[in-house]
Design an enzyme around this catalytic site. Structure first.
Site, short mmCIF file in Angstrom:
data_model
loop_
_atom_site.label_atom_id
_atom_site.label_comp_id
_atom_site.label_asym_id
_atom_site.label_seq_id
_atom_site.Cartn_x
_atom_site.Cartn_y
_atom_site.Cartn_z
N ASN A 94 0.73 -9.32 -8.23
CA ASN A 94 0.08 -8.05 -7.89
C ASN A 94 0.73 -7.32 -6.72
OD1 ASN A 94 -2.41 -10.14 -8.69
ND2 ASN A 94 -2.28 -8.23 -9.84
N ILE A 101 0.87 -2.92 -3.13
CA ILE A 101 -0.18 -3.85 -3.56
C ILE A 101 -1.00 -3.22 -4.67
CG2 ILE A 101 -2.14 -5.24 -2.81
CD1 ILE A 101 -1.12 -4.81 0.08
N CYS A 102 -1.28 -4.01 -5.72
CA CYS A 102 -2.20 -3.53 -6.75
C CYS A 102 -3.53 -4.24 -6.53
CB CYS A 102 -1.65 -3.84 -8.13
SG CYS A 102 -2.76 -3.34 -9.43
N LEU A 103 -4.44 -3.55 -5.89
CA LEU A 103 -5.74 -4.15 -5.60
C LEU A 103 -6.79 -3.06 -5.79
CD1 LEU A 103 -7.29 -6.62 -4.46
CD2 LEU A 103 -6.82 -5.77 -2.17
N GLN A 116 1.37 -5.62 -10.60
CA GLN A 116 2.16 -4.59 -9.91
C GLN A 116 3.63 -4.87 -10.22
OE1 GLN A 116 1.07 -2.04 -7.80
NE2 GLN A 116 3.18 -1.36 -7.67
#
Lengths: 376, 202
Positions: free
Chosen positions: B84, B92-94, B127
């Site tokens: 991610n 960051i993929c959050l 990500q």
């Protein structure tokens, strides 16, 4: 660049580029039929925000007191032509301000004799132009009042403008024979009439926890007082009839607000006793005792908004005025913070003048009234 | 008039400093420039029982003017191998840094969520597609790679000394490739030297 030169010429036809890179201009700027010598040098990157301005002594004289404004205009300018337009407008304003004639000599002699009549000891301020004066008075309740009077140049042909911190605007009766002392006497009468109104508010300030306003002035007519944590009552006193039942708005969880409202409507008018104080009446009708600053701590009623994490709102200074209805949650918010949050979400529904969303902490459904941009 | 985003950052800074997690030195926040509180430096420690254990991860935090109505912009400065998080840019993929942000969240909860992300990756919402594919296809290799990156970039304690990995990187170094590039190419190609060389020279 060629475009910008054309525009510069359009605004100031006599301002010409002084070098091939067009980083420096010199010539004349014409405002109100007067020409001033002006030289503008831009830094190497042509950024107008850091331009240097040179000018002749006359222009310098006009600008001397307005350097800060000029700097601000320079920083806000989009490009040189737009700055020049701004600059011309500013200069125009400054020149028309300074062109005002001085009042005739008898203006001053009259003013002096009128101040004498009031008494020099009560004069707390006078400006260097002898136009703005302030009179300080004490009332019977020990409160200090300041009456500001602005005298136009044509006084006493034109009436003076009075300003004071009062719940309603002070508008004295005035004719050309009215002296300043007469105005002060009228003011004294007015503050005497407000004594009971201020006494009522003083009692609330002394005996209850006031959430809003944070530091009330003599002009504010409302107090938001704590009933218990998360529940408060906003009381707006009528300045002219302070002993009558005030306008009351409870703030807190919907259910508790309903209980308070029911009591106010069912018992309000019948049980109001003008011989008792406003505070006693409210406690009577609502069957509550407002927590007193003597026996309770302020920390118990200081709530933090769940969005800005502060007690006082960053703009309007108000304490949180919204509570999540979920009893396990009871998260306080500022209505304005919640409103801003809900409008930033795409999932928020809007209907019948309300915004519908969810509490940020417990996801309980919540709604706030759509706000009309206030003029304050 | 003090603006909301600055007042909130000040408060949240104090909250992080006095938090339990900070005392256990799991998370940290630092002000880079006293006069500009919109740029902060965050630190999270790699959680136990993960390839990132014991690593120190530096984060770049930017507070927008519209904070807290919009989320802070956070990215990894320390390089990391995680489905991610971009192995190249650190993005960051959050969800809470995007559409699931709530104004009630704070820098403390953001840092803790990032730490939790290190503990539980979401390979289905990646990500970095390459890392995610490896995570799903060859979990053992993913752990090995992630651990190697943690030891190299985040200062995680060297528990395993993988001679094979070092040898492959050395081979590429001798070809005149920089170490970072070599590691990236090898990681991307499941430590297959030939494939990595192909990708670097075509």
């Amino acid at each position: 660049m060629a475009e910008s030169l054309k525009e510069v010429q359009h605004v100031c036809p006599l301002l010409l580029p002084a070098d091939t890179k067009r980083l420096s201009y010199s010539g004349f700027i014409r405002v109100k039929d007067k020409s001033f010598y002006l030289k503008i040098s831009l830094p190497d990157d042509g950024d107008v925000h850091y331009a240097k301005i040179d000018c002749d002594w006359q222009l310098r004289n006009y600008l001397s007191k307005h350097q800060a404004v000029l700097k601000k205009k320079l920083l806000l300018a989009r490009d040189l032509p737009s700055f020049l337009i701004d600059f011309k407008m500013l200069l125009n304003q400054i020149m028309s301000l300074q062109a005002q004639p001085l009042p005739p000599p008898n203006y001053y002699s009259r003013l002096i004799s009128e101040i004498e009549e009031i008494g020099w000891n009560r004069l707390s301020h006078i400006d260097t132009k002898f136009q703005d004066i302030q009179i300080t008075l004490n009332d019977t309740g020990g409160r200090v009042h300041v009456l500001s009077i602005h005298l136009p140049y044509k006084y006493p042909i034109e009436p003076p403008v009075c300003n004071a911190v009062l719940p309603l605007a002070f508008q004295p009766n005035w004719s050309s024979s009215t002296t300043l002392a007469d105005i002060v006497r009228q003011f004294e009468k007015v503050i005497l009439e407000y004594q009971r109104f201020w006494d009522v508010l003083d009692e609330l300030d002394k005996k209850t926890w006031v959430l809003d306003p944070s530091s009330p002035s003599l002009s504010s007519t409302y107090r938001r007082i704590v009933i218990r944590s998360h529940l408060s009552l906003q009381v707006t006193i009528d300045p002219l009839h302070p002993q009558l039942m005030p306008e009351c708005t409870p703030l807190g969880p919907t259910e508790e607000v309903k209980v308070i409202k029911d009591r106010l409507y069912s018992r309000g008018q019948q049980c109001w006793n003008t011989r008792c104080s406003v505070l006693e009446n409210l406690q009577n009708i609502l069957s509550v005792n407002f927590p007193s600053p003597i026996s309770t701590k302020e920390e118990d009623y200081i709530m933090e908004c769940g969005i800005c994490y502060t007690h006082r709102h960053y703009e309007n200074g108000r304490a949180p005025d919204f509570t999540c209805d979920n009893k396990q949650c009871s998260q306080p918010y500022h209505v304005s913070c919640l409103y801003e949050w809900l409008t930033s979400l795409t999932s928020t529904r809007k209907s019948f003048g309300f915004l519908f969303g969810e509490c940020l902490y417990c996801n309980e459904a919540i709604s706030v009234k759509l706000m009309v941009p206030s003029v304050e | 008039m003090a603006s909301l985003h600055i007042t909130r950052v000040k408060r949240e800074f104090r909250e992080v400093v006095s938090s339990e997690e900070a005392q256990k030195s799991q998370i940290k926040i630092e002000i880079i420039d006293e006069s500009d509180l919109t740029k902060l430096k965050g630190t999270v420690i790699g959680p136990p029982d993960t390839p990132f254990e014991g690593g120190t991860y530096i984060l770049d935090i930017r507070i927008p003017d519209t904070y807290p109505f919009n989320p802070p912009k956070v990215k990894f400065v320390t390089k990391i191998w995680h489905p991610n998080i971009s192995s190249v840019t650190g993005a960051i993929c959050l969800d809470i840094l995007k559409d699931q942000w709530a104004a009630a969240m704070t820098l403390r909860t953001v840092l803790l969520s990032i730490q939790a992300l290190l503990q539980a990756a979401e390979p289905d919402d990646p990500q970095d597609a390459v890392v995610a594919k490896q995570y799903k296809g060859d979990p053992e290799l993913y752990r090995k790679t992630a651990k190697h990156w943690a030891q190299t970039y985040a200062g995680a304690p060297k528990t395993t000394d993988d001679a094979e990995i070092s040898a492959k990187i050395d081979t590429l170094l001798q070809m005149g490739i920089t170490e970072t590039k070599a590691r990236e190419a090898l990681s991307t190609h499941s430590w297959n030297l030939e494939a990595a060389v192909d990708s670097l020279f075509t």
